[in-house]
Every structure is written in C-alpha cells, then in structure tokens.
Design a protein around this motif. Structure first.
Motif, PDB file in Angstrom:
ATOM      1  N   TYR A 308       0.818  -1.223   0.000  1.00 51.96           N
ATOM      2  CA  TYR A 308       0.000   0.000   0.000  1.00 51.96           C
ATOM      3  C   TYR A 308       0.847   1.267   0.000  1.00 51.96           C
ATOM      4  CZ  TYR A 308       0.125  -0.111   5.228  1.00 51.96           C
ATOM      5  OH  TYR A 308       0.492  -0.142   6.538  1.00 51.96           O
ATOM      6  N   LEU A 311       1.929   1.706  -3.446  1.00 49.75           N
ATOM      7  CA  LEU A 311       0.804   2.254  -4.208  1.00 49.75           C
ATOM      8  C   LEU A 311       0.659   3.765  -3.980  1.00 49.75           C
ATOM      9  CD1 LEU A 311      -1.654   1.750  -5.989  1.00 49.75           C
ATOM     10  CD2 LEU A 311      -2.936   1.045  -3.978  1.00 49.75           C
ATOM     11  N   PHE A 344      -6.633   5.059  -7.135  1.00 52.50           N
ATOM     12  CA  PHE A 344      -5.607   4.206  -6.536  1.00 52.50           C
ATOM     13  C   PHE A 344      -5.025   4.816  -5.269  1.00 52.50           C
ATOM     14  CE2 PHE A 344      -5.768   2.287 -10.764  1.00 52.50           C
ATOM     15  CZ  PHE A 344      -6.032   0.983 -10.358  1.00 52.50           C
ATOM     16  N   GLY A 348      -4.949   2.946  -1.730  1.00 50.81           N
ATOM     17  CA  GLY A 348      -3.773   2.931  -0.847  1.00 50.81           C
ATOM     18  C   GLY A 348      -4.107   3.521   0.511  1.00 50.81           C
ATOM     19  N   MET A 428       0.016   0.259 -10.557  1.00 48.78           N
ATOM     20  CA  MET A 428      -0.923   0.650  -9.505  1.00 48.78           C
ATOM     21  C   MET A 428      -2.075  -0.348  -9.404  1.00 48.78           C
ATOM     22  SD  MET A 428      -1.042   4.797  -9.370  1.00 48.78           S
ATOM     23  CE  MET A 428      -1.275   5.272 -11.033  1.00 48.78           C
ATOM     24  N   GLY A 432      -2.852  -2.314  -6.092  1.00 57.76           N
ATOM     25  CA  GLY A 432      -4.189  -2.109  -5.528  1.00 57.76           C
ATOM     26  C   GLY A 432      -4.937  -3.423  -5.369  1.00 57.76           C
TER      27      GLY A 432
END
Lengths: 596, 84
Positions: A308, A311, A344, A348, A428, A432
């Motif tokens: 995360y 991301l 995204f 995150g 991403m 994700g």
C-alpha cells in the motif's frame, strides 16, 4: 533432497549488468523478465527451506548466503514481488542507470534477507545504501544532490556503527552468525548492532534521513525506496532483537512522532515518508513485544505496508510526473484531471487506514491485538490512536488536498495534469488488487507468516465494530477540522536540523572565527615571531661580522704584520746576517736539545 | 465514470450528508446493541457505549490540536529555511 541454489540477488545483479546492452524491442521484455525470474527463484526457494551457499572465507570464517527459513521466506517473497511492480512502474524510464541502481538496491535487500552471518549482511547492507543513493541523485530537482549526500553520510555512519558492533561481538564471542541476541546479557556490541539496524528502520532519533531522502528521490526511485530499506531493517530487527522491550517504547514513540509530522507536512512525498516512519513504528513495536502473534503481525504488516505504501508513492509519483509539483499548496482540485490516480491513492489510503477488506485491516490489528494480549494497554491504545491519525492523514488529508478543495495550482499546471502512462497505471492496478486480496482472503498472507500455528481472526463482530466506529468518527472529525490541517507553505524542522545546520555552522565557523583566528595568528607571528627573528638574525649578523670576523681577521692581520716585521728583520738580503741568524737558531736548538 | 460519480455526489451534498449521519447512527446503534463485547480487552471497551467512536473523535482532536501547537511552537518554518 539436494536442490540447486542460485541466489536471487545474483539474478538481479547479472540483470543489472546486462541491462545497458538491451536495446530497442528487447529492453522492456528484459526489464520485466529479470524481476520475474528473481520472483520465481524466490518461490522455488520457499518450497525448499534450508541453508545454502555456505562458503569458507580466508580459511577462517564461514559465510552463509542462503538461509531460507520461515522468516526469510515471507520477506523474500514480498521484496521480489515489489521488484516486479516497481520495475513495471518505471518501464517508461529510458535512463537505464536508474533501473540498474534500483536492481542493485533490490539485490542488496534480498542478500540481507537470505544472509546468515554479519559479514554477508554488511556486504549487502552497504550495497543497498550505495545503490539507493543513486536513486536520489538521478532526480534532477533542486536539492536532490545535497539530499543524496546527506542520505549517504547518514547510512555510512549507520553502517560503521553496525560494523563496530559485530566486530566487537566477534572479538568477544568468536561468532559472526546473524541470530537472535540475548536480552539478559546485553553488551556494548548489542546496542551498537541494534543502533546500526535501527538507523535503517528510521527509529527516532535516527529517522530524519527518511522523509528528507524519499521526497527528493526520482519518481521511480522513491517507489523502490519506500519498500526496501525500512522493511529489510524490520526483518533484521525481528531476526536479532525479537522481544527486546526497548523496541516497544521506541516503536510507539516512532508511530506517534511520524503521524504528528505527517499532519503538519506540505510536501506529498514527505508526508508519505512520515507515514512510513509511523507505520514502521507498529512493526518495531511488534518486534519488541516478541510474541508469536506480534512477530507474525510485524511480518504481515511489513508485507502489506510494502504494497500500500508502494501504491501511495506510485500515486504521488503520478501526480508529480503529470504536474511537476509536489506540494499541497501548488495542487488541489485535480480529481477531474487524474481520476484513475485518485482511485488508486484512495485504495492505498484506505488500505493503510485498515478499512475492512483491505490489507491494513488484517495486519495492523494483529500487532495491536498482540499488545493487548501482552497487557501492554498503554502501547496498544496509543497505537490505536495513531491508526486514527493514519486515516486522518493518508485516507483523508492526502487525497483531499491533492484532488479536492480549491485549485491552488496555476492554470498551466492544472491543464497539463493527466493520468500517468499505461505502465504506471498497470503497476498501480497490481498493487491495488493485492491490497484488496490480502485484506479479503487472509490465508494468502497468513499462510506465509513465520509462526504457522498462531490463529488470528480479524473478521469478527467486535473488531469490525471497533474499526468502523474509529473510521467513521475520524472522518466526521476531519470534516469539521479540515481547515486546521490545510495546505500551508512551510517545512517542519526535525532532528536533521542538527546536522544540516551543524554543517552550515561548521562552514560559518570556518569562514568567520576560525579564519579570523588564523589571520590573527598570522599577524601575531609576523609581528612577534618574524620581527624578533629578523632582529635577532640582524644582531647575529652584526656580531658575526664585527665580533667573530673581527677576532679571526684581526688575528690574521696580526700574524701577517708580525711575519712582515720578522721578514724585515731576518731577511735583509745580506748573506752574513742570514748565516748568523741561522747558526744562532741552530745552536739554540742544539743546546736546548742537549740540556733539556 | 469516477468524475461523474464525484460530480453527482457534490451536486447532491444534502443527501450525502443525510446518508452520512444515517450511516454514523447505524454504526453506533449496531455497536451498542448488536456486538458482543465479551472479548474486549479492557473495562472501558466493555462498559462505555460507543467507546471507539469517542476514542476516534477525541484522538483526532488531540492529534490535530497537538500538531498545530507543536508546529506553531517554532517547528513549522518558511520553505527556504535551509537555503543558503
């Protein structure tokens, strides 16, 4: 069963060395293939735990390159996976030096994870530090070169402390193996090794390098950096210092410290850097608690965090890539221009904030639960408070200030903003999706954790109710307080003040008082030393001329005068006188000889 | 599509606010009446209704105001502070 061992780091290194020769249509497939091969190798190794790559060095030391066990398997897996995602994110970057630096950096991390002794650890530890420095230097922005030097100096210092620690340990125990150290029998070397490892984990007061460097790295470089250094350090701490109580205190301080600074921050990537400090605080606390659940929690949270946070850094990179701006005071209202990036970043954000069905929910709660189970109520409540702050910062403040609210950018910046190229979006999407998979299908991650027999069920009514209450009412509080933590064109002073201002102070000292003292000393020397020396020299010159030379020359002149006088008397040119003096002199000599 | 959803929500902010309040109330009502707190770790969680909601709000206020106080105490400074 004997299996063939090929170190995953070696694949990355060979790949990095071959990369400059890959041109045209071969470049992108090659960029994808090398981390993929590394990942497959890591998975292959995870099926065959054991100790490999044992080498005797200089006939004295046993080096272990491949220790594949429960702890290294989970970290190796996520590092290799992140190498694939990070490389996909950077596929569009033409400069192969950046990819080479990133791959050497990944190789360093994998080398540390699979090493079994301090010498190999140190080798790969330094490889990480040097390779990642180039990821900062490759950013052409203002301040990147200086930030890179600061980063390198700080990490070199950390490396030296670590080196000092394990050399002292070797001197005391004749042991170089990288294993759990004793909390009952702590020595100076224990603390030195801990400090060396903690510097890479950004534990206060050794943390300031992180937001400083990550906000100045190249866009792709920051995506790599946010994953590897701190989490590799967490691995090493879990390996050597599990159950050390001091880490609980430091971890909680770290979590709070990071979140307070993140609330004040104006730069996107510095904010995310502070968020890393805060989240790694959870992991450090987990390592400090040291129970099976806590260690599982630290590993799981490191795993989830890499995805995360990667991301979020990818989202931040997309914003900087599109707008060229990195501060909230120059952004705002971008949701119309960059909707995919918004999506995204929100994924995150809600993953780090522990939304149900996203990764943070099933990992962070493990550490807090371990705290409660160990009756560390203060620590557990403080970490819960930090999770409020995490949602406030990463889930609400960050997307709000970039994508919503008033437009603070100029028109040209706003107009050119757009979602990033396909490869950045693909990276991403992968990160994700993985955030979602980890949060929704817990066996995926839980089956990889070191202690297999620990049972933890995050999806129960009480935990869901606790999380929903915290999240919903934090969002409510944010709605009323958002102007208090809006965008402000400031920076926040931190402990790096001491070495940044210390450096400037040293320069000022060198230019002003030290230079003044040097000039003064020069004058004093000239006036007192040189003048008195010259005066003394002149005196001795005079003395030499008049006294010494006078005596010597006077004697010579005297002898010459006597000789002249004698020659006038004795050598008159008349033979009878000459004979007379000769015979008289001979007679005196003879007489003297006979008588005496 | 994302843009349309956001614009739609912005256009109907009154309904969004109403839904939010309904959602908040639902969470509290469910937490107080429908959740078994026997496995809660401390006395406070068991006996204070909506403990974590209060905890969330109070933590948020503490963090925001502490950060402001800390920042204004000389920690937040001008952006070119380190420039020569």
């Amino acid at each position: 069963m004997i299996i063939s061992f090929f170190h995953p780091a070696l694949i990355m290194i060979i790949g990095a060395l071959l990369l400059p020769f890959m041109k045209g249509p071969f470049r992108k497939p090659f960029l994808f293939l090398v981390p993929l091969l590394t990942f497959l190798n890591v998975i292959y190794l995870s099926w065959h735990p054991g100790t490999y790559g044992v080498v005797t060095f200089m006939g004295k030391w046993t080096l272990v390159f491949g220790r594949v066990d429960n702890l290294s398997i989970v970290f190796g897996f996520i590092m290799a996976l992140m190498a694939i995602i990070g490389t996909i994110y950077g596929l569009h970057v033409k400069d192969y030096w950046q990819h080479m630096a990133a791959w050497f950096y990944v190789a360093g991390s994998l080398g540390v994870i699979y090493c079994g002794d301090y010498l190999v650890l140190f080798l790969f530890w330094e490889m990480m530090a040097f390779a990642s420095t180039f990821l900062i230097w490759f950013n052409r922005d203002k301040g990147a070169i200086a930030a890179g030097y600061r980063y390198l100096l700080v990490h070199t210092f950390g490396g030296v402390v670590l080196l000092l620690g394990f050399v002292l340990r070797y001197q005391a125990t004749q042991d170089l193996s990288f294993v759990l150290l004793s909390e009952e029998n702590t020595q100076l070397y224990t603390w030195l090794i801990m400090a060396g490892l903690m510097l890479n984990a950004a534990v206060p007061p050794l943390h300031s390098w992180l937001p400083d460097a990550y906000s100045k790295a190249s866009i792709t470089g920051a995506v790599f950096m946010c994953a590897f250094t701190t989490k590799t350090a967490i691995y090493t701490l879990a390996r050597a210092f599990a159950g050390f109580d001091i880490l609980i205190v430091l971890g909680v301080i770290m979590a709070i410290y990071g979140i307070v600074y993140a609330i004040m921050e104006n730069d996107i990537r510095r904010l995310l850097g502070w968020e890393i400090v805060s989240q790694v605080g959870y992991m450090v606390t987990g390592v400090g608690i040291g129970t099976a659940l806590a260690i599982n929690g630290a590993c799981a949270h490191a795993f989830a965090h890499i995805l995360y946070k990667g991301l979020l850094f990818m989202g931040a990179g997309a914003v900087i890539h599109a707008t060229g701006k990195s501060t909230f005071t120059q952004l705002g209202g971008l949701y119309r221009k960059m909707p995919v990036t918004l999506l995204f970043m929100v994924i995150g954000g809600i993953s780090v904030s522990a939304f149900p069905f996203f990764s943070g929910f099933v990992t962070k709660s493990m550490i807090i639960a371990a705290g409660f189970e160990s009756h560390l109520f203060v620590a557990a409540f403080l970490l819960s408070m930090v999770s409020v702050g995490t949602f406030l910062v990463a889930g609400l403040r960050l997307p709000y200030l970039i994508f919503f609210g008033e437009k603070r950018s100029d028109d040209a910046t706003f107009e050119k903003a757009e979602d990033p190229p396909w490869n950045m979006q693909l990276a991403m999407i992968i990160a994700g999706l993985l955030c979602f998979v980890i949060g929704s299908y817990t066996p995926f991650l839980y089956n990889m954790l070191p202690y297999k027999d620990v049972v933890f069920h995050p999806y129960n009514g009480y935990h869901l109710s606790e999380t929903l209450q915290i999240l919903a009412f934090t969002a409510l509080a944010f709605f009323f307080l958002k102007d208090k933590i809006g965008a402000r064109a400031t920076i926040s002073l931190d402990l790096d003040w001491f070495y940044r201002k210390g450096g400037q102070l040293f320069l000022w000292l060198a230019k002003n008082p030290i230079q003044w003292l040097d000039t003064l000393w020069g004058n004093v020397y000239r006036v007192i030393g040189l003048y008195s020396l010259m005066t003394t020299a002149r005196f001795w010159s005079w003395f030499d001329w008049h006294a010494i030379d006078g005596v010597v020359d006077g004697s010579a002149r005297c002898v010459r005068a006597i000789g002249r006088r004698i020659s006038i008397v004795l050598q008159r040119g008349q033979i009878q006188y000459t004979l007379y003096f000769s015979f008289t002199f001979a007679a005196i000599l003879l007489f003297s000889y006979v008588c005496l | 599509m994302i843009i349309q959803i956001i614009d739609y929500l912005k256009a109907h902010s009154g309904a969004v606010k109403l839904c939010t309040w309904v959602g908040l109330t639902t969470i509290i009502v469910w937490s107080v009446s429908g959740v078994d707190t026997h496995h809660a770790h401390t006395w406070m969680e068991k006996h204070i209704p909506g403990f974590w909601a209060l905890f969330g709000i109070i933590s948020c206020v503490i963090l925001v105001y502490f950060s402001r106080w800390f920042g204004k105490g000389g920690i937040m400074t001008r952006e070119d502070y380190y420039d020569n």
